[in-house]
Design a protein around this motif. Structure first.
Motif, PDB file in Angstrom:
ATOM      1  N   GLU A   8       0.876  -1.187   0.000  1.00 23.08           N
ATOM      2  CA  GLU A   8       0.000   0.000   0.000  1.00 23.08           C
ATOM      3  C   GLU A   8       0.902   1.221   0.000  1.00 23.08           C
ATOM      4  O   GLU A   8       1.839   1.305   0.793  1.00 23.08           O
ATOM      5  CB  GLU A   8      -0.907  -0.058   1.240  1.00 23.08           C
ATOM      6  CG  GLU A   8      -1.582   1.238   1.617  1.00 23.08           C
ATOM      7  CD  GLU A   8      -2.595   1.721   0.594  1.00 23.08           C
ATOM      8  OE1 GLU A   8      -2.278   2.711  -0.102  1.00 23.08           O
ATOM      9  OE2 GLU A   8      -3.670   1.116   0.484  1.00 23.08           O
ATOM     10  N   ASP A   9       0.630   2.167  -0.909  1.00 22.49           N
ATOM     11  CA  ASP A   9       1.518   3.327  -1.014  1.00 22.49           C
ATOM     12  C   ASP A   9       1.111   4.478  -0.114  1.00 22.49           C
ATOM     13  O   ASP A   9       1.885   5.414   0.069  1.00 22.49           O
ATOM     14  CB  ASP A   9       1.611   3.798  -2.468  1.00 22.49           C
ATOM     15  CG  ASP A   9       0.265   4.189  -3.024  1.00 22.49           C
ATOM     16  OD1 ASP A   9      -0.696   3.409  -2.832  1.00 22.49           O
ATOM     17  OD2 ASP A   9       0.150   5.243  -3.654  1.00 22.49           O
ATOM     18  N   GLU A  10      -0.122   4.453   0.428  1.00 24.71           N
ATOM     19  CA  GLU A  10      -0.501   5.536   1.335  1.00 24.71           C
ATOM     20  C   GLU A  10      -0.033   5.174   2.735  1.00 24.71           C
ATOM     21  O   GLU A  10      -0.568   4.243   3.353  1.00 24.71           O
ATOM     22  CB  GLU A  10      -2.011   5.734   1.318  1.00 24.71           C
ATOM     23  CG  GLU A  10      -2.490   6.448   0.063  1.00 24.71           C
ATOM     24  CD  GLU A  10      -3.991   6.667   0.093  1.00 24.71           C
ATOM     25  OE1 GLU A  10      -4.449   7.329   1.042  1.00 24.71           O
ATOM     26  OE2 GLU A  10      -4.683   6.178  -0.811  1.00 24.71           O
ATOM     27  N   ASP A  47      -3.024  -3.231  -2.246  1.00 19.71           N
ATOM     28  CA  ASP A  47      -3.726  -2.102  -2.853  1.00 19.71           C
ATOM     29  C   ASP A  47      -3.621  -2.245  -4.376  1.00 19.71           C
ATOM     30  O   ASP A  47      -2.610  -2.744  -4.877  1.00 19.71           O
ATOM     31  CB  ASP A  47      -3.063  -0.794  -2.384  1.00 19.71           C
ATOM     32  CG  ASP A  47      -3.758   0.432  -2.938  1.00 19.71           C
ATOM     33  OD1 ASP A  47      -4.994   0.386  -3.102  1.00 19.71           O
ATOM     34  OD2 ASP A  47      -3.068   1.430  -3.210  1.00 19.71           O
ATOM     35  N   MET A  75      -3.908   0.319  -6.717  1.00 19.68           N
ATOM     36  CA  MET A  75      -3.301   1.477  -7.393  1.00 19.68           C
ATOM     37  C   MET A  75      -1.988   1.829  -6.718  1.00 19.68           C
ATOM     38  O   MET A  75      -1.982   2.413  -5.639  1.00 19.68           O
ATOM     39  CB  MET A  75      -4.242   2.677  -7.317  1.00 19.68           C
ATOM     40  CG  MET A  75      -5.606   2.402  -7.903  1.00 19.68           C
ATOM     41  SD  MET A  75      -5.730   3.013  -9.579  1.00 19.68           S
ATOM     42  CE  MET A  75      -6.022   4.750  -9.250  1.00 19.68           C
TER      43      MET A  75
HETATM   44 CA    CA Z   1      -2.819   3.453  -3.741  1.00 23.11          CA
END
Ligand code: CA
Length: 233
Positions: free
Chosen positions: A9-11, A50, A52
């Motif tokens: 997850e990038d967030e 995730d 995206m």
């Molecule tokens: Ca994302």
């Protein structure tokens, strides 16, 4: 040894809250913020993914892992309006999904449920013990709460397919593959009408028709635990 979960997850805020909840529940957690980092991460017992990511899509990761024969269970984090994404993720090989915004506790519950299904006893008779519904492939008999169900061939195969993994969502395309075989032109409405008649037979035998749940926009599943009485299917 603690089971290990890879959270992709990038967030950072989301990754951290999920990782925190998993660690508090006794899991070991590794996080990755990109496809590249996910690809080089260590082996895990389950992946929370995730769709995206800054350097690509979670779909590509699922596809690449499954083509490489990696069977690690995957739970996809999906946006609320990503109905098509959820269907595509399940058909690409994800095991389940959680819709954003979610509570970290919800993710932990899904992780536990998917690990339970993926663990020892997968597709053994024990898996069917999770549900009041049961099928016996050798005799082609089906039951609800121990009472016999008189099913057509299609209804039996449909129920049998869903019971391979109680709690798991099957898309309509996956159900068509299992019941009719690949390449059959069966419409969604055909499946829906078989489900409807299956539910009616369950109810006629004194069972709870809501055991066969509709997952809106995605498909169907058999409940993996009894629902609180009074709750709508
Ligand atoms: Ca994302």
């Amino acid at each position: 040894m603690a089971q290990k979960i890879l959270v992709v997850e990038d967030e950072p805020a989301i990754a951290e809250s999920v990782a925190y909840a998993l660690r508090r529940d006794g899991f070991t957690v590794e996080t990755a913020g990109t496809c590249a980092a996910a690809t080089t991460a260590g082996e895990a017992d389950l992946i929370v993914l995730d769709l995206m990511l800054p350097d690509g899509s979670g779909f590509d990761l699922i596809g690449a892992w499954r083509r490489a024969g990696k069977l690690t269970p995957i739970i996809v984090l999906s946006s609320r309006d990503g109905e098509a994404d959820r269907v595509a993720a399940l058909e690409t090989g994800a095991d389940d999904y959680v819709m954003k915004p979610f509570s970290p506790r919800e993710v932990v519950a899904r992780v536990r449920a998917v690990l339970r299904r993926a663990g020892p006893g997968r597709s053994s008779p024990a898996a069917s013990d999770l549900s009041p519904l049961s099928v016996d492939e050798s005799t082609r008999r089906a039951q609800v709460d121990g009472r016999a169900l008189e099913l057509t061939r299609v209804e039996f195969d449909l129920l049998s397919s869903l019971l391979e993994s109680p709690g798991r969502v099957y898309t309509r395309a996956q159900i068509i593959d299992k019941v009719w075989g690949d390449g059959f032109a069966i419409t969604d409405r055909t499946i829906d009408s078989h489900v409807k008649s299956l539910r009616k037979k369950v109810a006629d035998s004194g069972g709870d028709p809501g055991l066969i749940e509709t997952v809106r926009g995605v498909g169907y599943r058999v409940a993996d635990q009894p629902r609180p009485s009074g709750e709508k299917p």
